[in-house]
Design an enzyme around this catalytic site. Sequence first.
Site, PDB file in Angstrom:
ATOM      1  N   SER A  94      -4.744   8.912  -5.693  1.00 25.58           N
ATOM      2  CA  SER A  94      -3.468   9.532  -6.058  1.00 25.58           C
ATOM      3  C   SER A  94      -3.671  10.629  -7.096  1.00 25.58           C
ATOM      4  O   SER A  94      -4.633  10.609  -7.876  1.00 25.58           O
ATOM      5  CB  SER A  94      -2.511   8.484  -6.604  1.00 25.58           C
ATOM      6  OG  SER A  94      -2.271   7.488  -5.638  1.00 25.58           O
TER       7      SER A  94
HETATM    8  C1  LIG Z   1      -2.392   6.206  -2.134  1.00 27.77           C
HETATM    9  S1  LIG Z   1      -3.490   4.976  -1.604  1.00 27.77           S
HETATM   10  C2  LIG Z   1      -3.787   4.048  -3.068  1.00 27.77           C
HETATM   11  C3  LIG Z   1      -4.352   4.856  -4.199  1.00 27.77           C
HETATM   12  C4  LIG Z   1      -4.968   4.051  -5.291  1.00 27.77           C
HETATM   13  N1  LIG Z   1      -4.041   3.116  -5.928  1.00 27.77           N
HETATM   14  C5  LIG Z   1      -5.656   4.915  -6.337  1.00 27.77           C
HETATM   15  O1  LIG Z   1      -6.529   4.392  -7.019  1.00 27.77           O
HETATM   16  O2  LIG Z   1      -5.376   6.098  -6.479  1.00 27.77           O
HETATM   17  C6  LIG Z   1      -2.417   3.871  -0.711  1.00 27.77           C
HETATM   18  C7  LIG Z   1      -3.123   2.691  -0.101  1.00 27.77           C
HETATM   19  O3  LIG Z   1      -2.145   1.757   0.325  1.00 27.77           O
HETATM   20  C8  LIG Z   1      -2.723   1.013   1.370  1.00 27.77           C
HETATM   21  N2  LIG Z   1      -1.674   0.261   2.091  1.00 27.77           N
HETATM   22  C9  LIG Z   1      -0.834   0.730   3.053  1.00 27.77           C
HETATM   23  N3  LIG Z   1      -0.033  -0.273   3.471  1.00 27.77           N
HETATM   24  C10 LIG Z   1      -0.364  -1.385   2.772  1.00 27.77           C
HETATM   25  C11 LIG Z   1       0.102  -2.729   2.779  1.00 27.77           C
HETATM   26  N4  LIG Z   1       1.093  -3.126   3.585  1.00 27.77           N
HETATM   27  N5  LIG Z   1      -0.472  -3.618   1.920  1.00 27.77           N
HETATM   28  C12 LIG Z   1      -1.486  -3.230   1.101  1.00 27.77           C
HETATM   29  N6  LIG Z   1      -1.965  -1.956   1.077  1.00 27.77           N
HETATM   30  C13 LIG Z   1      -1.410  -1.045   1.885  1.00 27.77           C
HETATM   31  C14 LIG Z   1      -3.450   2.063   2.193  1.00 27.77           C
HETATM   32  O4  LIG Z   1      -4.468   1.479   3.003  1.00 27.77           O
HETATM   33  C15 LIG Z   1      -3.984   2.994   1.105  1.00 27.77           C
HETATM   34  O5  LIG Z   1      -5.333   2.727   0.826  1.00 27.77           O
END
Ligand SMILES: C[S@@+](CC[C@H](N)C(=O)[O-])C[C@H]1O[C@@H](n2cnc3c(N)ncnc32)[C@H](O)[C@@H]1O
Length: 427
Positions: A94
């Site tokens: 992010s």
């Molecule tokens: C923007 S990224 C996370 C960025 C991270 N927190 C960072 O360190 O910057 C969003 C993540 O959410 C995950 N995701 C999507 N749907 C999800 C769900 N239902 N449960 C858990 N994770 C999920 C995706 O696989 C993705 O890796």
Amino acid sequence: MSEPSAAPRPVAAPIGRSTDTVPSPDRAAEFRAALVNSLRADGKITTPAVEAAFLTVARERFVPDDVPLEQAYAVDDAVVTKRDQRGVALSSVSAAYIQARMLEQADLRPGMTVLEVGSGGLNAALIAEIVGDQGRVVSVDIDPDVIDRAAKLLDASGYGSRVRVLVADAEHGVPGEGPFDAIIVTVGAWDIPPVWLELLADTGVLVLPLIMNGVTRTIGFRRAGGHLVSTSIEVAGFVPMQGAGRHEERVFLLTDPNGKQVKLRFDSAAPEDMSPLDGVLATDRTEVWSGVTIPHRTSFADLHLWFAWHLPGFCLLTVDDGTELADERGTWFPFGAVHGAGFAYLAIRPAPEGVGVEFGARAYGRDGQLAATTVVEQIQAWDHDGRHTEPVFGYWPAGSDENQIPADASVMNKARGIVTISWPPRA
Ligand SMILES: C[S@@+](CC[C@H](N)C(=O)[O-])C[C@H]1O[C@@H](n2cnc3c(N)ncnc32)[C@H](O)[C@@H]1O
């Protein structure tokens, strides 16, 4: 925890990064300091704890090897780490500004237990810095590849023992964990699954990017009896939720005489019958202006939020190159509305007094004038009732006492509860 002025910790070589691309610690530390200065100046970092975390965690160790320091330490840029077959981003590191802001929204303290939904490693490392050795961080992701990568990067950066990473669809909770003092959701959520409220401590904070009729706000919520009330709001977009909480938008295509398309994307309340709009892009375009102006370089993100809540037939637009709209990029915004046999979209023109721009609507179709007028009425309503005040959101889980919903609140139904918005009167 490091003091804000402390030198960054020495770092080991990032995994997988070839020696000729390893940035010198001094150079990375300069980028870190510059980023923190910028985030402080923008009001995204407001506490010494978040500042210290940003000065300590080496962002370059959590982005892919070929990402230059300039990008790793950019204020506004997310770094996409995974896409689907169509090129849609599924996972990213992010942007720094929203990580900083969400950490501030979560009001983290040493010793707290924190759940991060959506993993990657970097944000979990920042959280670990703030909650310290006595705290606990659990980071879940639905994608095993993301968790595998996050685990390796956290280990290599010295945070492996301080963060528990695991594969889970967060919609169903986290087995054997909770309660959490804070839950930070880093993926676009259309609703709040009941299990997140079960996992949240009574005094806890839930920070999540909530999608409301296609427009997202990252909201910090605290409990107020049986419902939640917002305590902070930030503008941000996130990759979409996967798994059981995934929400599909409804898409309608308008085709112009050259076969080029304008895509109308509805979150949920799409008109049942779109046939009145057949051939609409071949009609003469009309426009209506509002008299509402704004200076140059001033954010009007709250106008989009106002539309999402109050404009009937609201939709988001994506346009093909070669359409009339694409030719006039820069004078309109991808927010529109369908009204009967008319389709209108938000537009701007130079303000009559020559300072800034005036908002209005351009429209097509037999009911184009009506559609444009509907948009303009809401621009004027926003100017009167929304523009000068920060809204307050509520979330009322199914089964809570809806009689308590304030009379001045607007209501949006979700699958598991109700979201409300109120625009306090101008001070
Ligand atoms: C923007 S990224 C996370 C960025 C991270 N927190 C960072 O360190 O910057 C969003 C993540 O959410 C995950 N995701 C999507 N749907 C999800 C769900 N239902 N449960 C858990 N994770 C999920 C995706 O696989 C993705 O890796």
